[in-house]
Scaffold this active site. Structure first.
Site, PDB file in Angstrom:
ATOM      1  N   LYS A 124     -11.828  12.161  16.266  1.00 38.05           N
ATOM      2  CA  LYS A 124     -11.581  11.081  15.313  1.00 38.05           C
ATOM      3  C   LYS A 124     -11.346  11.743  13.973  1.00 38.05           C
ATOM      4  CE  LYS A 124     -15.061   8.088  17.432  1.00 38.05           C
ATOM      5  NZ  LYS A 124     -16.051   9.063  17.882  1.00 38.05           N
ATOM      6  N   ASP A 142     -14.195  17.329  20.436  1.00 39.82           N
ATOM      7  CA  ASP A 142     -13.967  16.695  19.140  1.00 39.82           C
ATOM      8  C   ASP A 142     -13.033  17.544  18.310  1.00 39.82           C
ATOM      9  OD1 ASP A 142     -15.640  14.694  19.749  1.00 39.82           O
ATOM     10  OD2 ASP A 142     -17.358  15.446  18.609  1.00 39.82           O
ATOM     11  N   MET A 157     -21.499  14.492   6.480  1.00 31.93           N
ATOM     12  CA  MET A 157     -20.446  13.507   6.204  1.00 31.93           C
ATOM     13  C   MET A 157     -20.645  12.881   4.817  1.00 31.93           C
ATOM     14  SD  MET A 157     -20.497  11.702   9.956  1.00 31.93           S
ATOM     15  CE  MET A 157     -22.285  11.687  10.062  1.00 31.93           C
TER      16      MET A 157
HETATM   17  N1  SAH Z   1     -23.111  17.089  15.559  1.00 32.64           N
HETATM   18  C1  SAH Z   1     -22.722  17.798  14.375  1.00 32.64           C
HETATM   19  C2  SAH Z   1     -22.508  16.890  13.172  1.00 32.64           C
HETATM   20  C3  SAH Z   1     -21.356  15.939  13.315  1.00 32.64           C
HETATM   21  S1  SAH Z   1     -21.125  14.966  11.860  1.00 32.64           S
HETATM   22  C4  SAH Z   1     -23.763  18.862  14.066  1.00 32.64           C
HETATM   23  O1  SAH Z   1     -24.830  18.880  14.653  1.00 32.64           O
HETATM   24  O2  SAH Z   1     -23.487  19.720  13.210  1.00 32.64           O
HETATM   25  C5  SAH Z   1     -19.876  15.866  11.029  1.00 32.64           C
HETATM   26  C6  SAH Z   1     -20.401  16.456   9.746  1.00 32.64           C
HETATM   27  O3  SAH Z   1     -21.122  17.649  10.020  1.00 32.64           O
HETATM   28  C7  SAH Z   1     -19.327  16.883   8.770  1.00 32.64           C
HETATM   29  O4  SAH Z   1     -18.889  15.792   7.989  1.00 32.64           O
HETATM   30  C8  SAH Z   1     -20.047  17.911   7.934  1.00 32.64           C
HETATM   31  O5  SAH Z   1     -20.861  17.290   6.966  1.00 32.64           O
HETATM   32  C9  SAH Z   1     -20.983  18.551   8.933  1.00 32.64           C
HETATM   33  N2  SAH Z   1     -20.434  19.815   9.474  1.00 32.64           N
HETATM   34  C10 SAH Z   1     -20.180  20.103  10.758  1.00 32.64           C
HETATM   35  N3  SAH Z   1     -19.725  21.364  10.885  1.00 32.64           N
HETATM   36  C11 SAH Z   1     -19.697  21.892   9.659  1.00 32.64           C
HETATM   37  C12 SAH Z   1     -19.331  23.170   9.122  1.00 32.64           C
HETATM   38  N4  SAH Z   1     -18.893  24.149   9.909  1.00 32.64           N
HETATM   39  N5  SAH Z   1     -19.424  23.356   7.791  1.00 32.64           N
HETATM   40  C13 SAH Z   1     -19.866  22.375   6.982  1.00 32.64           C
HETATM   41  N6  SAH Z   1     -20.244  21.162   7.425  1.00 32.64           N
HETATM   42  C14 SAH Z   1     -20.164  20.915   8.749  1.00 32.64           C
END
Ligand code: SAH
Length: 468
Positions: free
Chosen positions: A268, A246, A381
């Site tokens: 995406k 991703d 998100m």
């Molecule tokens: N599978 C991922 C989440 C994917 S959805 C997980 O478990 O973390 C994507 C969202 O995750 C982003 O919009 C944000 O809100 C959050 N996110 C992912 N990595 C991040 C990071 N390093 N810092 C802040 N928010 C993060």
């Protein structure tokens, strides 16, 4: 570059201690060393008398000496003279190293860890010889003494493997199994016979076994800091043939993958079409059907807002083998690096991970539960709908002064943490123009950030928090 100097003419200018050390290294590499200097160290003279590979001219350097030299090492005590000679060599395209003069050198001589034929070179590009030496010590301690012999042993197996295992993937897997497994452990432990027996058995087995089917490993890459990868994730990245990742996966994490693995970004981007989920599913299935080891790499944890479940359903339907390696989800990673415990005996007994995206059918989350006291709500998100989230929480009973935090680029070098009351967080976010990814945390526990923040403390975002 590792330069093959066997039987090559190498010129050394200088006759002191330093020239002696370099000459010894060159002779070990099989070079024919011609050394020029008006004054010669006695040990050099002795060596020349007994070793035909070393010839000495006891006189000043002449430009003609450069004739036919593959490589030049300059080690006189006079810096200006060194530089003059280096210039002459450079003009003739002869690679030159001037000892202790990085600027005048075309190449540098690294610190080496020598397990002939295995050679590891450490360079700090001349910035710190002490650091290079320390790294060398660490690597020395890490590498078994018999590593060189093991390399020669593995070479001895290659011919037979080439005959019995036709395709390169099968051969790579065979040698991976040897190097990672009991065979290598035995060999470096001194049991060469036992190692050979295992290697032969395995070869007989692999040459008759059908080609192993492809498989997909769903891997959680964590929130960004590459050191938050699990050991299993690292192994999967090292063994992968193909990696579909991703956009969220950080480049530091991708750097940990096998260099030859094919990398496909199927990210995406918000607002752009990108890859459709069906296309990603199709790619996974196609690569696996070709017998490839596919890693599907996702930010955070694959089962938390990662569509991991949907992809596995497609694989199950296509009867592709799969496995899942969990990762640190953004909520856990960001909370830890922001000093915000998600639960706390005095402030929160439960925590919910919520998507800030609207549901497909417009259904809303259970706002009343999320707004409840002694509860932490973490929104993934959520940045795009921040105003809606805040208004809904307040409407369903959350006090306006409940603390909230926005964590952008959590666990990465650029991490920023903004905290404010629920009523004020929207205005703060708008002013700060936060990048994605950003996570929203709402609950009393956020107040602990003030005293528990520890990561990246000089960060500008943090200062904004402190003065806020
Ligand atoms: N599978 C991922 C989440 C994917 S959805 C997980 O478990 O973390 C994507 C969202 O995750 C982003 O919009 C944000 O809100 C959050 N996110 C992912 N990595 C991040 C990071 N390093 N810092 C802040 N928010 C993060």
């Amino acid at each position: 570059m590792f330069f093959d100097l066997r039987d090559q003419r190498v010129l050394v200018v200088g006759g002191g201690e330093v020239a002696l050390r370099k000459t010894e290294l060159l002779l070990r590499a099989g070079a024919r060393v011609c050394l020029v200097a008006p004054k010669i160290h006695p040990e050099l003279r002795e060596r020349a008398a007994s070793d035909a590979a070393l010839s000495i001219s006891e006189r000043e350097f002449k430009p003609e000496d450069l004739e036919g030299a593959r490589v030049l090492i300059v080690a006189t005590a006079q810096r200006a003279l060194n530089r003059f000679i280096a210039k002459l060599a450079d003009a003739r395209n002869i690679p030159v190293n001037v000892v202790d003069d990085r600027e005048a050198s075309r190449f540098i001589v690294p610190a080496v860890i020598d397990r002939d034929p295995v050679l590891i070179a450490v360079s700090t590009a001349g910035t710190s010889p002490v650091l290079a030496r320390r790294l060398r010590e660490k690597l020395e301690a890490l590498l078994p003494r018999h590593l060189g012999a093991a390399a020669l042993w593995l070479r001895s197996l290659r011919k037979m493997a080439q005959k019995k295992l036709r395709d390169t993937d099968a051969r790579r897997r065979y040698f991976e199994a040897l190097v990672d497994g009991e065979a290598m452990r035995r060999f470096v432990g001194g049991d060469a016979q036992g190692a050979e027996r295992i290697a032969q058995q395995r070869l007989a087995h692999d040459s008759t076994a059908p080609k192993p089917p492809g498989e997909v490993t769903l891997v959680g890459a964590g929130p960004g800091d590459a050191e938050l990868l699990t050991l299993k994730a690292l192994r999967a990245l090292q063994d992968a043939d193909v990696i579909l990742h991703d956009r969220l996966v950080s480049s530091e994490v991708l750097d940990m993958a096998r260099r030859d693995a094919l990398r496909v970004s199927v990210g995406k981007r918000p607002g752009t079409p990108g890859f459709a989920q069906e296309e990603i599913n199709r790619l996974l299935i196609d690569y696996a059907r070709k017998g490839q080891r596919v890693v599907r790499l996702k930010g955070g944890d694959p089962f938390v807002f990662g569509r991991g479940g949907e992809e596995l359903e497609a694989l199950a339907q296509a009867r592709i083998n799969f496995s899942v390696i969990p990762g640190i989800t953004a909520a856990a990673g960001c909370a830890a690096y922001a000093g915000i415990p998600l639960t706390h005996r005095d402030h929160a007994q439960s925590v919910t991970f919520v998507t800030g995206h609207a549901e497909k059918d417009g259904r809303e989350p259970d706002w009343r539960a999320l707004a409840g006291a002694r509860h932490t709500a973490v929104f993934y998100m959520g940045l795009g709908r921040l105003d809606h989230i805040v208004a809904s929480l307040i409407e369903h009973g959350a006090p306006k002064e409940r603390p909230a935090a926005l964590i952008a680029d959590g666990t990465r070098q650029g991490q920023r943490v903004l905290t404010a009351t629920l009523a004020e967080i929207g205005a703060l976010a708008a002013a700060a123009a936060l990048p994605s990814p950003t996570l929203l945390v709402v609950g009393e526990v956020v107040a602990l950030h003030r005293s528990l923040a520890w990561f990246n403390q000089t960060d500008a975002g943090d200062e904004a928090t402190r003065s806020a």
